[in-house]
Design an enzyme around this catalytic site. Structure first.
Site, PDB file in Angstrom:
ATOM      1  N   HIS A 184     101.823  54.521  57.748  1.00 32.16           N
ATOM      2  CA  HIS A 184     103.221  54.260  57.377  1.00 32.16           C
ATOM      3  C   HIS A 184     103.946  53.448  58.457  1.00 32.16           C
ATOM      4  O   HIS A 184     104.910  52.745  58.165  1.00 32.16           O
ATOM      5  CB  HIS A 184     103.980  55.569  57.147  1.00 32.16           C
ATOM      6  CG  HIS A 184     103.701  56.209  55.817  1.00 32.16           C
ATOM      7  ND1 HIS A 184     103.932  55.578  54.617  1.00 32.16           N
ATOM      8  CD2 HIS A 184     103.210  57.426  55.498  1.00 32.16           C
ATOM      9  CE1 HIS A 184     103.605  56.385  53.621  1.00 32.16           C
ATOM     10  NE2 HIS A 184     103.160  57.514  54.124  1.00 32.16           N
TER      11      HIS A 184
ATOM     12  N   HIS B  27      96.928  58.847  57.849  1.00 33.80           N
ATOM     13  CA  HIS B  27      97.844  58.602  56.728  1.00 33.80           C
ATOM     14  C   HIS B  27      99.248  58.280  57.259  1.00 33.80           C
ATOM     15  O   HIS B  27      99.868  57.297  56.828  1.00 33.80           O
ATOM     16  CB  HIS B  27      97.878  59.832  55.810  1.00 33.80           C
ATOM     17  CG  HIS B  27      98.818  59.700  54.662  1.00 33.80           C
ATOM     18  ND1 HIS B  27      98.396  59.537  53.353  1.00 33.80           N
ATOM     19  CD2 HIS B  27     100.176  59.664  54.615  1.00 33.80           C
ATOM     20  CE1 HIS B  27      99.454  59.427  52.574  1.00 33.80           C
ATOM     21  NE2 HIS B  27     100.547  59.507  53.308  1.00 33.80           N
ATOM     22  N   GLU B  28      99.735  59.118  58.185  1.00 36.56           N
ATOM     23  CA  GLU B  28     101.096  58.910  58.704  1.00 36.56           C
ATOM     24  C   GLU B  28     101.182  57.656  59.572  1.00 36.56           C
ATOM     25  O   GLU B  28     102.162  56.915  59.513  1.00 36.56           O
ATOM     26  CB  GLU B  28     101.571  60.138  59.493  1.00 36.56           C
ATOM     27  CG  GLU B  28     101.571  61.451  58.724  1.00 36.56           C
ATOM     28  CD  GLU B  28     102.305  61.397  57.402  1.00 36.56           C
ATOM     29  OE1 GLU B  28     103.200  60.557  57.229  1.00 36.56           O
ATOM     30  OE2 GLU B  28     101.960  62.200  56.513  1.00 36.56           O
TER      31      GLU B  28
END
Ligand code: ZN
Length: 183
Positions: A147, A143-144
């Site tokens: 980004h 998820h990170e």
């Protein structure tokens, strides 16, 4: 003293921009940014945050998994900065589970993620590190990491029918006793 930084929301250009590699990790500016990101993540009750989310298009992410009432299945780890992370390999197997995001408040979705991922990164002291993340931590990392490449969790879903609003999500987890992840 670390500062709490504003969190960029979906629609802001920085959320959709590929982050730049950090060349000099030891500068006071980068060290202060890492401290501010850890503080902001904790203040927002997040389990992770990436530099673009606080307006810096730099390849830095924080993983800060900890079990609590809202996240009973999250493993305990010290807030860790991963700088210039690089994915080496990932499992064929993937699973769908709930995610949320500080940059997309009020929305939850079922997101397929690889169950295991092998990565290299540089730590905040400038040392190269190797790690294998599994299950929840693999999800958090992916998820990170997304980004850092201008991607958000909604880009990864299989169907728009896997999106729910926060209020309904809360009802859903109460009913199904599902775990929750806010990344
Ligand atoms: Zn996020």
């Amino acid at each position: 003293m670390p500062q709490c930084l504003d969190i960029a929301q979906l629609g802001s250009l920085v959320i959709r921009t590929k982050a730049q590699k950090v060349s000099d990790i030891q500068t006071p500016e980068i060290q202060a940014l890492i401290d501010d990101m850890i503080f902001t993540c904790s203040d927002s009750r997040g389990m992770g945050i990436a530099a673009p989310q606080v307006g810096h298009s730099l390849s830095i992410l924080i993983m800060a998994s900890a079990p609590n009432k809202r996240y009973p299945y999250a493993p305990m780890m010290e807030p860790t900065a991963l700088i210039n992370p690089h994915v080496i390999s990932f499992s064929d197997e993937s699973v769908k589970d709930w995610e949320g995001c500080l940059s997309l408040p009020g929305i939850r979705a079922l997101v397929p993620r690889h169950t295991q991922i092998e990565v290299n990164y540089v730590d905040r002291h400038g040392q190269m590190q190797h790690a294998v993340f599994k299950d929840f931590l693999a999800r958090l990392f992916q998820h990170e990491y997304d980004h850092l490449i201008g991607t958000v969790f909604l880009d990864r879903i299989e169907s728009t029918k896997d999106i729910v609003m926060e209020k309904e999500y809360q009802r859903l987890i109460r009913e199904k006793d599902e775990r929750e992840t806010l990344l």
